[in-house]
Scaffold this motif. Structure first.
Motif, PDB file in Angstrom:
ATOM      1  N   LEU A   1     -61.198   2.087  -0.174  1.00 46.00           N
ATOM      2  CA  LEU A   1     -62.347   3.281   0.051  1.00 46.00           C
ATOM      3  C   LEU A   1     -62.539   4.201  -1.107  1.00 46.00           C
ATOM      4  CD1 LEU A   1     -62.056   3.796   3.705  1.00 46.00           C
ATOM      5  CD2 LEU A   1     -63.790   2.318   2.635  1.00 46.00           C
TER       6      LEU A   1
ATOM      7  N   LEU B   1     -56.184   0.633   2.974  1.00 44.17           N
ATOM      8  CA  LEU B   1     -57.819   1.050   3.165  1.00 44.17           C
ATOM      9  C   LEU B   1     -58.233   2.193   2.532  1.00 44.17           C
ATOM     10  CD1 LEU B   1     -60.689   0.682   4.656  1.00 44.17           C
ATOM     11  CD2 LEU B   1     -59.405   1.983   6.572  1.00 44.17           C
TER      12      LEU B   1
ATOM     13  N   THR C   1     -62.055   3.821  12.375  1.00 46.61           N
ATOM     14  CA  THR C   1     -62.575   2.477  11.920  1.00 46.61           C
ATOM     15  C   THR C   1     -61.487   1.497  12.044  1.00 46.61           C
ATOM     16  OG1 THR C   1     -62.621   2.849   9.709  1.00 46.61           O
ATOM     17  CG2 THR C   1     -64.677   3.313  10.814  1.00 46.61           C
ATOM     18  N   LEU C   2     -60.343   2.025  11.516  1.00 51.62           N
ATOM     19  CA  LEU C   2     -59.368   1.035  11.277  1.00 51.62           C
ATOM     20  C   LEU C   2     -58.645   1.017  12.795  1.00 51.62           C
ATOM     21  CD1 LEU C   2     -57.100  -0.613   9.662  1.00 51.62           C
ATOM     22  CD2 LEU C   2     -55.608   1.533   9.367  1.00 51.62           C
TER      23      LEU C   2
ATOM     24  N   GLN D   1     -67.349   2.004   8.169  1.00 51.25           N
ATOM     25  CA  GLN D   1     -66.254   2.180   7.343  1.00 51.25           C
ATOM     26  C   GLN D   1     -66.733   2.228   5.684  1.00 51.25           C
ATOM     27  OE1 GLN D   1     -63.089  -1.125   7.325  1.00 51.25           O
ATOM     28  NE2 GLN D   1     -61.999   0.419   8.161  1.00 51.25           N
ATOM     29  N   TYR D   2     -67.311   1.347   5.582  1.00 55.50           N
ATOM     30  CA  TYR D   2     -67.726   1.170   4.083  1.00 55.50           C
ATOM     31  C   TYR D   2     -69.218   1.610   3.612  1.00 55.50           C
ATOM     32  CZ  TYR D   2     -63.562  -2.040   3.370  1.00 55.50           C
ATOM     33  OH  TYR D   2     -62.480  -2.209   3.644  1.00 55.50           O
TER      34      TYR D   2
ATOM     35  N   ILE E   1     -68.372  -2.053  12.694  1.00 53.69           N
ATOM     36  CA  ILE E   1     -67.400  -1.115  12.127  1.00 53.69           C
ATOM     37  C   ILE E   1     -67.361  -0.973  10.849  1.00 53.69           C
ATOM     38  CG2 ILE E   1     -64.840  -0.943  12.349  1.00 53.69           C
ATOM     39  CD1 ILE E   1     -65.073  -2.591  15.059  1.00 53.69           C
ATOM     40  N   MET E   2     -67.442  -2.339  10.148  1.00 52.51           N
ATOM     41  CA  MET E   2     -67.251  -2.096   8.517  1.00 52.51           C
ATOM     42  C   MET E   2     -68.618  -1.584   7.951  1.00 52.51           C
ATOM     43  SD  MET E   2     -65.672  -6.134   7.816  1.00 52.51           S
ATOM     44  CE  MET E   2     -65.574  -5.370   6.192  1.00 52.51           C
TER      45      MET E   2
ATOM     46  N   TRP F   1     -68.569   7.953   3.754  1.00 53.84           N
ATOM     47  CA  TRP F   1     -67.248   8.224   3.732  1.00 53.84           C
ATOM     48  C   TRP F   1     -66.826   9.395   2.922  1.00 53.84           C
ATOM     49  CZ3 TRP F   1     -63.607   7.856  -0.188  1.00 53.84           C
ATOM     50  CH2 TRP F   1     -62.265   7.807   0.172  1.00 53.84           C
TER      51      TRP F   1
ATOM     52  N   ILE G   1     -68.694   5.494  15.436  1.00 54.98           N
ATOM     53  CA  ILE G   1     -67.400   4.761  15.671  1.00 54.98           C
ATOM     54  C   ILE G   1     -66.768   5.025  17.223  1.00 54.98           C
ATOM     55  CG2 ILE G   1     -65.644   6.239  14.668  1.00 54.98           C
ATOM     56  CD1 ILE G   1     -65.769   2.474  14.179  1.00 54.98           C
TER      57      ILE G   1
ATOM     58  N   GLU H   1     -62.136   7.189   8.929  1.00 52.23           N
ATOM     59  CA  GLU H   1     -61.483   5.957   8.370  1.00 52.23           C
ATOM     60  C   GLU H   1     -60.363   5.845   9.213  1.00 52.23           C
ATOM     61  OE1 GLU H   1     -59.785   7.036   4.270  1.00 52.23           O
ATOM     62  OE2 GLU H   1     -58.889   8.843   5.237  1.00 52.23           O
TER      63      GLU H   1
ATOM     64  N   SER I   1     -71.057   9.685  11.684  1.00 49.10           N
ATOM     65  CA  SER I   1     -70.349   8.461  11.603  1.00 49.10           C
ATOM     66  C   SER I   1     -69.085   8.348  12.809  1.00 49.10           C
ATOM     67  CB  SER I   1     -69.689   8.569  10.280  1.00 49.10           C
ATOM     68  OG  SER I   1     -70.539   8.182   9.348  1.00 49.10           O
TER      69      SER I   1
END
Length: 191
Positions: A120, A116, A91-92, A76-77, A72-73, A81, A47, A88, A43
Motif C-alpha cells: 500500500l 500489505l 480490510t485484512l 483497501q486499494y 473489500i479490495m 488509504w 468495511i 488496512e 472507509s
C-alpha cells in the motif's frame, strides 16, 4: 437480498464520500485533516458493513464470494488509504474471513499485514489505486472447486487475477490466486 444489501452499502459509502468532497469544496473553513478523517470514517463504515454482512450471512456462491472480495479490495486499494489507518487492519481481517484454512495457515496475519502495508505504501507513492473490478468468468472443476477470473482496473492499467476457490465445510473459500501480466489501456472493464 445480499445483492441489494451490497448495493445499499456501496451507495452509502459513495454518498458519504461525495458529501465529504462537496463539503471540502464549499466550506473553506474545513481543515484538510477534518476531510481526511471524514474519508477515513467513510472507509471504516464501508468495511465494517462488509464484515457485518460476511458474519451475518456468508456468501453462498463463488460469484457472491468474489463480489465481496472485490468490495473489500476496492476499499483497501482506494486513494483514501492512509498509513497507520485502522482500515488496512479491518480490510485484512475481512479478506481473511474469505480464505481457506490452508491459505490462512500459509499466511500468518503479522507477515501478511507487513506485506500489505509495504504494498500500500508503494502503491500510494506511485499513485496506483484500484478504480474497479469485474468478474470475467467462473469455471467449475468439480462441484467443490472453481476458478474465477477477475479483471482489476487501476490508475496504471488493468490486472487480471485468477482465483482458485474450494468448498470447506460447505462454504466457498479462496484457496489461492495467480496474477497475470499488467495490461496497459487494453482493459474491457466497463465503468
Amino acid at each position: 437480498m445480499r445483492k441489494a444489501l451490497a448495493v445499499l452499502i456501496m451507495i452509502s459509502v459513495c454518498s458519504i464520500y461525495f458529501i465529504a468532497m462537496k463539503n471540502r469544496d464549499s466550506v473553506t473553513e474545513v481543515k484538510s485533516i477534518d476531510i481526511e478523517e471524514t474519508i477515513e470514517g467513510a472507509s471504516t463504515v464501508a468495511i465494517d458493513a462488509i464484515i457485518e454482512a460476511i458474519e451475518r450471512q456468508y456468501p453462498e456462491t463463488p460469484r457472491l464470494l468474489m463480489e465481496m472480495n472485490n468490495q473489500i479490495m476496492e476499499v483497501q486499494y482506494s486513494d483514501d488509504w492512509a498509513v497507520d489507518s485502522e482500515v488496512e487492519k479491518q480490510t485484512l481481517y475481512a479478506l481473511r474471513l474469505l480464505f481457506s484454512e490452508e491459505l490462512l495457515a500459509l499466511n500468518k496475519y503479522e507477515k501478511q499485514f507487513e506485506h500489505l502495508r509495504a504494498e500500500l505504501i508503494k502503491n500510494h507513492a506511485e499513485s496506483i489505486y484500484l478504480e474497479g473490478s469485474q468478474i470475467e468468468s467462473i469455471n467449475f472443476l468439480t462441484p467443490d472447486d472453481a476458478f474465477v477470473e477477475v479483471l482489476y482496473k487501476t490508475t496504471k492499467g488493468a490486472q487480471k487475477r485468477q482465483y482458485t476457490l474450494v468448498k470447506e465445510d460447505g462454504l466457498w473459500k479462496i484457496y489461492s490466486w495467480k496474477d497475470f501480466e499488467l495490461m496497459n489501456g487494453d482493459s474491457n472493464l466497463e465503468e
